[in-house]
Design a protein around this motif. Structure first.
Motif, PDB file in Angstrom:
ATOM      1  N   MET A   1      27.749  41.929  43.838  1.00 39.68           N
ATOM      2  CA  MET A   1      26.972  40.921  42.868  1.00 39.68           C
ATOM      3  C   MET A   1      25.398  41.165  43.553  1.00 39.68           C
ATOM      4  N   LYS A   2      24.482  41.217  42.459  1.00 39.76           N
ATOM      5  CA  LYS A   2      23.413  41.452  42.625  1.00 39.76           C
ATOM      6  C   LYS A   2      22.667  40.281  43.610  1.00 39.76           C
ATOM      7  N   LYS A   3      21.593  40.424  44.278  1.00 37.47           N
ATOM      8  CA  LYS A   3      20.996  39.532  44.907  1.00 37.47           C
ATOM      9  C   LYS A   3      19.581  39.195  44.149  1.00 37.47           C
ATOM     10  N   ILE A   4      19.350  37.935  43.935  1.00 36.56           N
ATOM     11  CA  ILE A   4      18.274  37.715  43.428  1.00 36.56           C
ATOM     12  C   ILE A   4      17.115  37.046  44.332  1.00 36.56           C
ATOM     13  N   LYS A   5      16.017  37.900  44.239  1.00 32.55           N
ATOM     14  CA  LYS A   5      14.961  37.727  45.258  1.00 32.55           C
ATOM     15  C   LYS A   5      13.833  36.881  45.034  1.00 32.55           C
ATOM     16  N   VAL A   6      13.624  35.855  45.547  1.00 30.28           N
ATOM     17  CA  VAL A   6      12.613  35.084  45.125  1.00 30.28           C
ATOM     18  C   VAL A   6      11.529  34.790  46.361  1.00 30.28           C
ATOM     19  N   LEU A   7      10.287  34.950  46.143  1.00 30.47           N
ATOM     20  CA  LEU A   7       9.246  34.938  47.214  1.00 30.47           C
ATOM     21  C   LEU A   7       8.590  33.715  46.766  1.00 30.47           C
ATOM     22  N   THR A   8       8.209  32.806  47.676  1.00 29.23           N
ATOM     23  CA  THR A   8       7.434  31.382  47.655  1.00 29.23           C
ATOM     24  C   THR A   8       6.212  31.572  48.407  1.00 29.23           C
ATOM     25  N   LEU A   9       5.200  31.059  47.944  1.00 29.95           N
ATOM     26  CA  LEU A   9       3.896  31.272  48.774  1.00 29.95           C
ATOM     27  C   LEU A   9       3.665  29.809  49.337  1.00 29.95           C
ATOM     28  N   ALA A  10       3.620  29.780  50.759  1.00 29.18           N
ATOM     29  CA  ALA A  10       3.538  28.425  51.599  1.00 29.18           C
ATOM     30  C   ALA A  10       2.021  28.409  51.911  1.00 29.18           C
ATOM     31  N   GLU A  11       1.631  27.049  51.950  1.00 32.37           N
ATOM     32  CA  GLU A  11       0.145  26.824  52.393  1.00 32.37           C
ATOM     33  C   GLU A  11       0.329  25.972  53.598  1.00 32.37           C
ATOM     34  N   THR A  12      -0.806  26.063  54.330  1.00 34.57           N
ATOM     35  CA  THR A  12      -1.022  25.139  55.278  1.00 34.57           C
ATOM     36  C   THR A  12      -2.497  24.340  55.335  1.00 34.57           C
ATOM     37  N   SER A  13      -2.503  23.305  56.087  1.00 35.12           N
ATOM     38  CA  SER A  13      -3.596  22.427  56.250  1.00 35.12           C
ATOM     39  C   SER A  13      -3.796  22.067  57.704  1.00 35.12           C
ATOM     40  N   ASP A  14      -4.691  22.562  58.286  1.00 34.43           N
ATOM     41  CA  ASP A  14      -4.884  22.306  59.962  1.00 34.43           C
ATOM     42  C   ASP A  14      -3.466  22.918  60.649  1.00 34.43           C
ATOM     43  N   GLY A  15      -3.082  23.821  60.288  1.00 32.03           N
ATOM     44  CA  GLY A  15      -1.702  24.370  60.917  1.00 32.03           C
ATOM     45  C   GLY A  15      -0.776  23.769  60.675  1.00 32.03           C
ATOM     46  N   GLU A  16      -0.521  22.725  59.618  1.00 27.65           N
ATOM     47  CA  GLU A  16       0.700  22.191  59.379  1.00 27.65           C
ATOM     48  C   GLU A  16       0.984  22.562  57.874  1.00 27.65           C
ATOM     49  N   ILE A  17       2.458  23.004  57.553  1.00 29.38           N
ATOM     50  CA  ILE A  17       2.983  23.332  56.455  1.00 29.38           C
ATOM     51  C   ILE A  17       2.657  22.288  55.479  1.00 29.38           C
ATOM     52  N   VAL A  18       2.240  22.504  54.234  1.00 28.88           N
ATOM     53  CA  VAL A  18       1.930  21.196  53.413  1.00 28.88           C
ATOM     54  C   VAL A  18       3.326  20.987  52.668  1.00 28.88           C
ATOM     55  N   SER A  19       3.480  19.703  52.410  1.00 22.50           N
ATOM     56  CA  SER A  19       4.902  19.436  51.653  1.00 22.50           C
ATOM     57  C   SER A  19       5.377  20.170  50.201  1.00 22.50           C
ATOM     58  N   GLU A  20       4.184  20.379  49.651  1.00 22.45           N
ATOM     59  CA  GLU A  20       4.339  21.223  48.360  1.00 22.45           C
ATOM     60  C   GLU A  20       5.033  22.542  48.698  1.00 22.45           C
TER      61      GLU A  20
ATOM     62  N   SER B   1       9.851  33.010  52.302  1.00 24.59           N
ATOM     63  CA  SER B   1       8.445  32.613  51.948  1.00 24.59           C
ATOM     64  C   SER B   1       7.275  33.229  52.763  1.00 24.59           C
ATOM     65  N   ILE B   2       6.318  33.263  52.213  1.00 21.81           N
ATOM     66  CA  ILE B   2       5.010  34.024  52.728  1.00 21.81           C
ATOM     67  C   ILE B   2       4.142  32.915  53.400  1.00 21.81           C
ATOM     68  N   LEU B   3       3.952  33.089  54.486  1.00 23.02           N
ATOM     69  CA  LEU B   3       2.815  31.980  54.854  1.00 23.02           C
ATOM     70  C   LEU B   3       1.603  32.589  55.694  1.00 23.02           C
ATOM     71  N   PRO B   4       0.583  32.310  54.619  1.00 23.19           N
ATOM     72  CA  PRO B   4      -0.409  32.887  55.271  1.00 23.19           C
ATOM     73  C   PRO B   4      -1.250  32.051  56.118  1.00 23.19           C
ATOM     74  N   GLY B   5      -1.853  32.364  57.262  1.00 27.10           N
ATOM     75  CA  GLY B   5      -2.666  31.515  58.151  1.00 27.10           C
ATOM     76  C   GLY B   5      -1.655  31.142  59.288  1.00 27.10           C
ATOM     77  N   LYS B   6      -2.002  30.942  60.531  1.00 31.13           N
ATOM     78  CA  LYS B   6      -1.211  30.370  61.642  1.00 31.13           C
ATOM     79  C   LYS B   6      -0.805  29.227  61.233  1.00 31.13           C
ATOM     80  N   ALA B   7       0.309  28.987  61.672  1.00 29.67           N
ATOM     81  CA  ALA B   7       1.096  27.598  61.550  1.00 29.67           C
ATOM     82  C   ALA B   7       1.993  27.161  62.825  1.00 29.67           C
ATOM     83  N   HIS B   8       1.707  25.749  63.108  1.00 28.63           N
ATOM     84  CA  HIS B   8       2.426  25.318  64.186  1.00 28.63           C
ATOM     85  C   HIS B   8       4.052  25.708  64.219  1.00 28.63           C
ATOM     86  N   HIS B   9       4.629  25.376  63.185  1.00 28.42           N
ATOM     87  CA  HIS B   9       5.865  25.336  63.140  1.00 28.42           C
ATOM     88  C   HIS B   9       6.620  26.234  61.688  1.00 28.42           C
TER      89      HIS B   9
END
Lengths: 348, 265
Positions: free
Chosen positions: A1-20, A54-62
């Motif tokens: 069965m085909k895999k469905i590939k989903v990309l998400t764009l993550a954002e950070t604020s002062d190195g912390e990934i935001v809840s959104e 998840s694509i995570l632009p910018g350095k993140a602590h975790h």
């Protein structure tokens, strides 16, 4: 069965990934749910598999937190150029990643960043984009992402699909999905991706940032107290601020209140202001024109106080009091103060 | 300095009422106006024009023929000329097709130093057209702008984002989307109104040298509305109408209970 590939764009604020960005993972994980199975996470055997990256632009602590909360893989963009939001740099990197990963779906939050980069990217990809979705479903049969968003100020909902273009893109309304819990037993896969520096040149330069005072920001407030025309004059708006203070709430306002200069624009809720989704929204002296309702009607609970029993605001309220706000607010504030005084005694 | 402002002719949402029985918006008698958020882009363009002469402002809009009314109003505020892109080939365009059309016309009509847009339109509420136009034109974009400072072919701006204000600079040409926080837009002047009456609006129709068949309108739109429906209102309204002091106090107690049952106070 085909895999469905989903990309998400993550954002950070002062190195912390935001809840959104964690919410986005819940959005991605729920794409295959049907009306009947809503809420169930166990995938039946017939269902195709989802791969969430998840694509995570910018350095993140975790960065691993994204995996703990639902991502199968994280692409971490660690170069300095990604530290601040430079649309040209982001667009270049995202185009490269999309070219490599060939995703079916690409999601971002309808934040200031998401609402800027997604159309900037979609034009180059020659594909469609739906803004500020409140529901998303992936139709396995047709391979189409069904994107539902409020139209005409939220009084009509529109379901939209992407008829051409390789990637189906949408931004989703922040705070409209529960943040998934962190499960550190999930597998972590993080790739640090770098690009040739000459590809990351931008005509835009970041200079500085000044944060709002706490309480000035509405986007993470659990309660918002908003005032409108019914306050009658600038000095009365203090009642709203005082009530907000005692509730630990953010201060919002209708367009009328902002246009009269009672409070500044960042507080404006509605079609020409912000869309907010707090747990409790309290509308005081606000009649509830579409202009305003569009910005707050997806709050979890809505309370209103208005002197006009026919005010439109009551039709979207869970709890309302028909009455004079100048009689009600001072007593309400007084009772909240008393309650606070009593609280320590009750603990004893 | 050549400036362009993109504006949209939208139904006035302020006075929209809902037909409670049908659950639809009552459009009868609702006038169309300049998208209120575009007024801030116009205002900022006018300020730049005043501070950095010689400068001219070209308005560009895609819409029905009566969008001319909005263009004339903007001219009355002080803009110099206007282009209206109109025709059935454009109707039904989504944000992608709209941005493509606008960018082609902008490219053809001049090398603009700064293109300004409102933060979004109050009818579509997407914020997508500004950044998409910038991308089609390969321009840098700065969105949610609350302050603009221009010097030597460079612009410095503040952007209002979720948690604060960020300052950026960019070289020209650039596309900016302007937030309401830049200040109050001016009113049209009497002299401006007179000029607006006689100003000639340049019409752009579907033209094969600018667009390929199928590139515009519904056909050129990658997104398609498949269903419209009335949202289910799940709210169980409890509306209290206290008639005396005692009942007011009771109402307030219930209100506090309502809050504290949901959020810890």
């Amino acid at each position: 069965m085909k895999k469905i590939k989903v990309l998400t764009l993550a954002e950070t604020s002062d190195g912390e990934i935001v809840s959104e960005s964690f919410e986005l993972l819940a959005w991605a994980r729920s794409l295959l749910e049907t009306e009947e199975s809503e809420g169930e996470s166990s995938a039946s055997s017939e269902k195709p598999q989802l791969e969430v990256i998840s694509i995570l632009p910018g350095k993140a602590h975790h960065p691993e937190e994204l995996c703990y909360r639902g991502a199968d893989r994280v692409i971490h963009l660690v170069q300095d150029e990604f530290q601040h939001f430079l649309p040209e740099v982001y667009r270049y990197a995202l185009l490269e990643i999309i070219e490599r990963e060939k995703p079916d779906v690409f999601l971002a939050s309808a934040t200031t960043t998401g609402r800027t980069i997604m159309p900037y990217l979609a034009s180059k990809l020659r594909t469609g984009l739906t803004a500020d979705c409140t529901k998303l479903r992936y139709d396995i049969e047709t391979g189409k992402l069904l994107q539902t968003r409020p139209a005409v100020g939220g009084n009509v909902m529109a379901t939209i699909k992407t008829v051409f273009g390789n990637v189906q893109m949408a931004t989703v309304r922040p705070n409209s999905m529960r943040t998934p819990d962190s499960d550190s037993s999930r597998m972590v896969q993080i790739e640090s991706l770098e690009f040739p520096p000459e590809k990351l040149r931008s005509k835009v330069r970041f200079l500085k940032r000044e944060d709002f005072d706490k309480g000035e920001s509405l986007h993470d407030a659990r309660i918002i107290v908003s005032g409108g025309k019914g306050l009658k004059k600038a000095e009365n708006f203090k009642l709203i601020e005082e009530l907000a203070k005692h509730l630990g709430a953010g201060v919002g306002a209708s367009r009328e209140a902002v246009d009269r200069g009672w409070i500044t624009y960042p507080h404006q809720v509605g079609l020409s202001g912000k869309t907010v989704t707090p747990e409790i929204y309290i509308a005081i002296g606000i009649s509830g024109a579409i202009q305003h309702l569009a910005g707050m009607q997806s709050a979890e609970s809505i309370i209103s106080i208005n002197i006009d029993p026919d005010a439109q605001i009551f039709s979207v309220s869970d709890f309302g009091i028909v009455g004079d706000l100048f009689e009600i607010l001072p007593r309400l504030i007084e009772k909240l103060k008393e309650r606070k005084k009593r609280a320590p005694e009750a603990e004893r | 300095m050549k400036l362009a402002v993109l504006i949209k002719h939208v139904p006035e949402t302020d006075n929209l009422k809902i037909d409670e029985k049908k659950g639809t918006v009552v459009r009868k008698g609702v006038e169309s106006i300049i998208n209120p958020l575009d007024l801030y882009a116009i205002e900022e363009a006018l300020r730049i024009k005043e501070k950095h002469p010689p400068a001219s402002i070209t308005l560009v809009s895609m819409g029905p023929p009566d969008a001319e009314k909005s263009l004339r109003e903007a001219i009355a505020m002080g803009c110099d000329s206007a282009i209206l892109i109109t025709g059935r080939e454009f109707s039904g365009s989504d944000t992608y097709a709209t941005s493509l059309v606008l960018s082609r016309v902008l490219k053809k009509t001049g090398n603009y130093d700064i293109i300004l847009c409102g933060e979004r339109a109050t009818d579509g509420d997407t914020s997508q057209v500004g950044p998409a136009v910038a991308s089609f034109l390969d321009l840098p974009v700065l969105t949610y702008v609350s302050r603009v400072e221009l010097s030597d072919n460079e612009v410095e701006v503040d952007r209002i984002v979720e948690e604060g204000i960020e300052t950026y600079s960019a070289s020209l040409p650039v596309l900016l989307t302007i937030s309401k926080a830049i200040g109050v837009p001016r009113l049209p002047t009497l002299k401006g109104k007179k000029r607006a009456k006689s100003a000639s609006i340049k019409y752009v129709h579907f033209d094969k040298s600018l667009f390929s068949p199928g590139e515009t309108g519904l056909e050129g739109s990658p997104t398609m509305v498949v269903k419209l429906f009335r949202p289910v209102v799940k709210r169980k309204s409890v509306i209290l109408k206290p008639r005396n002091e005692k009942e007011i106090d009771e109402s307030i107690e219930r209100l506090i209970d309502f809050i504290s049952e949901r959020v810890e106070l």
